[in-house]
Structures are given as structure tokens and as C-alpha cells.
Write a protein that holds these residues in place. Structure first.
Motif, PDB file in Angstrom:
ATOM      1  N   VAL A   1       0.861  -1.180   0.000  1.00 30.69           N
ATOM      2  CA  VAL A   1       0.000   0.000   0.000  1.00 30.69           C
ATOM      3  C   VAL A   1       0.896   1.227   0.000  1.00 30.69           C
ATOM      4  O   VAL A   1       1.748   1.385   0.876  1.00 30.69           O
ATOM      5  CB  VAL A   1      -0.958   0.003   1.209  1.00 30.69           C
TER       6      VAL A   1
ATOM      7  N   THR B   1      -2.711  10.410  -1.606  1.00 30.16           N
ATOM      8  CA  THR B   1      -3.468   9.365  -2.294  1.00 30.16           C
ATOM      9  C   THR B   1      -2.886   8.010  -1.907  1.00 30.16           C
ATOM     10  O   THR B   1      -1.671   7.820  -1.921  1.00 30.16           O
ATOM     11  CB  THR B   1      -3.359   9.575  -3.820  1.00 30.16           C
TER      12      THR B   1
ATOM     13  N   TYR C   1      -2.918   3.858  -2.594  1.00 31.74           N
ATOM     14  CA  TYR C   1      -3.364   2.837  -3.563  1.00 31.74           C
ATOM     15  C   TYR C   1      -2.632   1.531  -3.304  1.00 31.74           C
ATOM     16  O   TYR C   1      -1.600   1.499  -2.620  1.00 31.74           O
ATOM     17  CB  TYR C   1      -3.143   3.320  -5.005  1.00 31.74           C
TER      18      TYR C   1
ATOM     19  N   HIS D   1      -0.497  -1.271  -4.840  1.00 34.74           N
ATOM     20  CA  HIS D   1       0.361  -1.411  -6.012  1.00 34.74           C
ATOM     21  C   HIS D   1       0.150  -2.765  -6.698  1.00 34.74           C
ATOM     22  O   HIS D   1       0.034  -3.791  -6.042  1.00 34.74           O
ATOM     23  CB  HIS D   1       1.834  -1.266  -5.599  1.00 34.74           C
TER      24      HIS D   1
ATOM     25  N   ASN E   1      -5.087   0.211  -9.600  1.00 35.85           N
ATOM     26  CA  ASN E   1      -5.844   1.266  -8.933  1.00 35.85           C
ATOM     27  C   ASN E   1      -5.558   2.628  -9.566  1.00 35.85           C
ATOM     28  O   ASN E   1      -6.364   3.541  -9.450  1.00 35.85           O
ATOM     29  CB  ASN E   1      -5.470   1.370  -7.459  1.00 35.85           C
ATOM     30  N   ILE E   2      -4.381   2.777 -10.152  1.00 36.96           N
ATOM     31  CA  ILE E   2      -3.975   4.056 -10.735  1.00 36.96           C
ATOM     32  C   ILE E   2      -3.543   3.799 -12.176  1.00 36.96           C
ATOM     33  O   ILE E   2      -3.473   2.643 -12.614  1.00 36.96           O
ATOM     34  CB  ILE E   2      -2.833   4.732  -9.930  1.00 36.96           C
TER      35      ILE E   2
ATOM     36  N   GLU F   1       2.023   3.497 -12.264  1.00 37.17           N
ATOM     37  CA  GLU F   1       2.423   2.306 -11.524  1.00 37.17           C
ATOM     38  C   GLU F   1       3.810   1.827 -11.986  1.00 37.17           C
ATOM     39  O   GLU F   1       4.663   1.475 -11.173  1.00 37.17           O
ATOM     40  CB  GLU F   1       1.369   1.216 -11.739  1.00 37.17           C
TER      41      GLU F   1
ATOM     42  N   GLU G   1      -7.458  -5.764   2.433  1.00 33.97           N
ATOM     43  CA  GLU G   1      -7.158  -4.916   1.271  1.00 33.97           C
ATOM     44  C   GLU G   1      -6.851  -5.767   0.038  1.00 33.97           C
ATOM     45  O   GLU G   1      -7.297  -5.465  -1.073  1.00 33.97           O
ATOM     46  CB  GLU G   1      -5.973  -3.989   1.586  1.00 33.97           C
TER      47      GLU G   1
ATOM     48  N   HIS H   1      -7.956  -3.013  -3.223  1.00 37.58           N
ATOM     49  CA  HIS H   1      -7.662  -1.583  -3.091  1.00 37.58           C
ATOM     50  C   HIS H   1      -7.232  -1.279  -1.657  1.00 37.58           C
ATOM     51  O   HIS H   1      -7.392  -2.114  -0.772  1.00 37.58           O
ATOM     52  CB  HIS H   1      -8.864  -0.725  -3.503  1.00 37.58           C
TER      53      HIS H   1
ATOM     54  N   GLY I   1      -7.463   6.565   0.726  1.00 39.60           N
ATOM     55  CA  GLY I   1      -7.715   5.338  -0.021  1.00 39.60           C
ATOM     56  C   GLY I   1      -9.202   5.123  -0.226  1.00 39.60           C
ATOM     57  O   GLY I   1      -9.968   6.068  -0.284  1.00 39.60           O
ATOM     58  N   HIS I   2      -9.612   3.859  -0.313  1.00 30.87           N
ATOM     59  CA  HIS I   2     -11.007   3.547  -0.574  1.00 30.87           C
ATOM     60  C   HIS I   2     -11.821   3.750   0.694  1.00 30.87           C
ATOM     61  O   HIS I   2     -11.440   3.307   1.759  1.00 30.87           O
ATOM     62  CB  HIS I   2     -11.137   2.107  -1.063  1.00 30.87           C
TER      63      HIS I   2
END
Ligand code: ZN
Length: 165
Positions: free
Chosen positions: A8, A32, A34, A36, A40-41, A46, A150, A155, A161-162
Motif C-alpha cells: 500500500v 493518495t 493505492y 500497487h 488502482n492508478i 504504476e 485490502e 484496493h 484510499g477507498h
């Protein structure tokens, strides 16, 4: 610790266009967060973040093809207001130019409002950043192992995060 699959990652970023105009920043809020390796991005981000450590700063330029695609003409859709994310909070503030998030089966979709009706909005279904070459200035602020939850969700959880609420 270095960034690799199932970590994360928290990062701050400034997003500017080719003219240097600031389009988005995370510095006025939480970094932010996310997960990895789980898409997510943007894949281009990434790829560049792989192997980086806390404190590393990277600059990445992504083309529309690597980001949100080229703008499509006539991409207008009529959407029930109740399908907008957070609709009860935002329905009285909607106006042409408002940026909204549409809830779809494939997750939230960012769009721009063209016209507001009583029950529906007409949106330009192009992503607000479609057609733009984007410069990201990224600063890695945290890296940790993901929790089992997660990983199951695909995510990151927590501030930035989410948010399941
Ligand atoms: Zn979750």
C-alpha cells in the motif's frame, strides 16, 4: 521498503498540463493511497513507481493514450441524477461544468455536466482529463504491507484510499 506488488503506497502529487496549469493537487488533502499492482492508478504511473522508496520524487509525462484517451465528439449521455455518486448532497449544486462521478457497474466514472434537468443530467462522458498530455510530479510518502482485507478487495483502505461509507 521499496514499492512492489501488494504494497500500500501513499503519495502526494501535482498534476499540470503542457502549459504548466495546475489541474489537480493532493497537497491540500491526505496523500493518495493505492494498492500497487492492482490497477488502482494509471498503469504508466504504476510502472514508474515500481521500486521507489519513501521520499523519492518522480516526474512523469503521460500522453492521452496512456491516460484517459482522446476526446470523443458527441459523447453526451443523459443520466438519472440518482446514479451520481453522493447525489443527495450535490443535487442542488449541479450546474453546467460541474465535475461528477457516475456510479457504474465498472466503478465510478468521472464526467462533466452539460445540462441539468429535474431528474436527469446530460453529461459529457469524456473524462475531464481526456485529450490532455499530463505531467505528474509525485512524491512517495508511505509504503506498507497490505492487509488481507485490502488484498481481498483489491484496493487500499484508510484516509486517501477507498472509503466504504
Ligand atoms: Zn475495500
Amino acid at each position: 521498503m521499496q514499492i512492489s506488488a501488494d504494497k500500500v503506497v501513499g503519495f502526494h502529487y501535482n498534476l499540470t498540463d503542457v502549459d504548466g496549469t495546475l489541474l489537480e493537487t493532493s497537497y491540500d488533502t491526505d496523500p493518495t493511497l493505492y494498492l500497487h499492482g492492482h490497477k488502482n492508478i494509471l498503469p504508466a504511473l504504476e510502472d514508474h513507481l515500481e521500486g521507489k522508496s519513501v521520499g523519492d520524487k518522480i516526474k512523469i509525462t503521460v500522453t492521452p493514450e496512456q491516460a484517459y484517451g482522446e476526446r470523443k465528439e458527441g459523447a453526451v449521455q443523459r443520466i438519472p441524477i440518482k446514479h451520481l455518486h453522493n447525489h443527495s448532497a450535490i443535487k442542488n449544486k449541479l450546474k453546467p461544468g460541474s465535475r461528477v462521478s457516475v456510479n457504474t457497474q465498472n466503478g465510478p466514472w468521472e464526467a462533466v455536466v452539460l445540462k441539468v434537468g429535474k431528474f436527469n443530467v446530460d453529461i459529457d462522458s469524456n473524462h475531464p482529463l481526456a485529450g490532455k498530455t499530463l505531467n505528474f510530479d509525485i512524491e512517495v510518502s508511505s509504503i506498507r504491507e497490505a492487509t488481507a482485507e485490502e488484498l481481498a478487495h483489491g484496493h487500499a483502505h484508510g484516509a486517501g484510499g477507498h472509503n466504504h461509507s
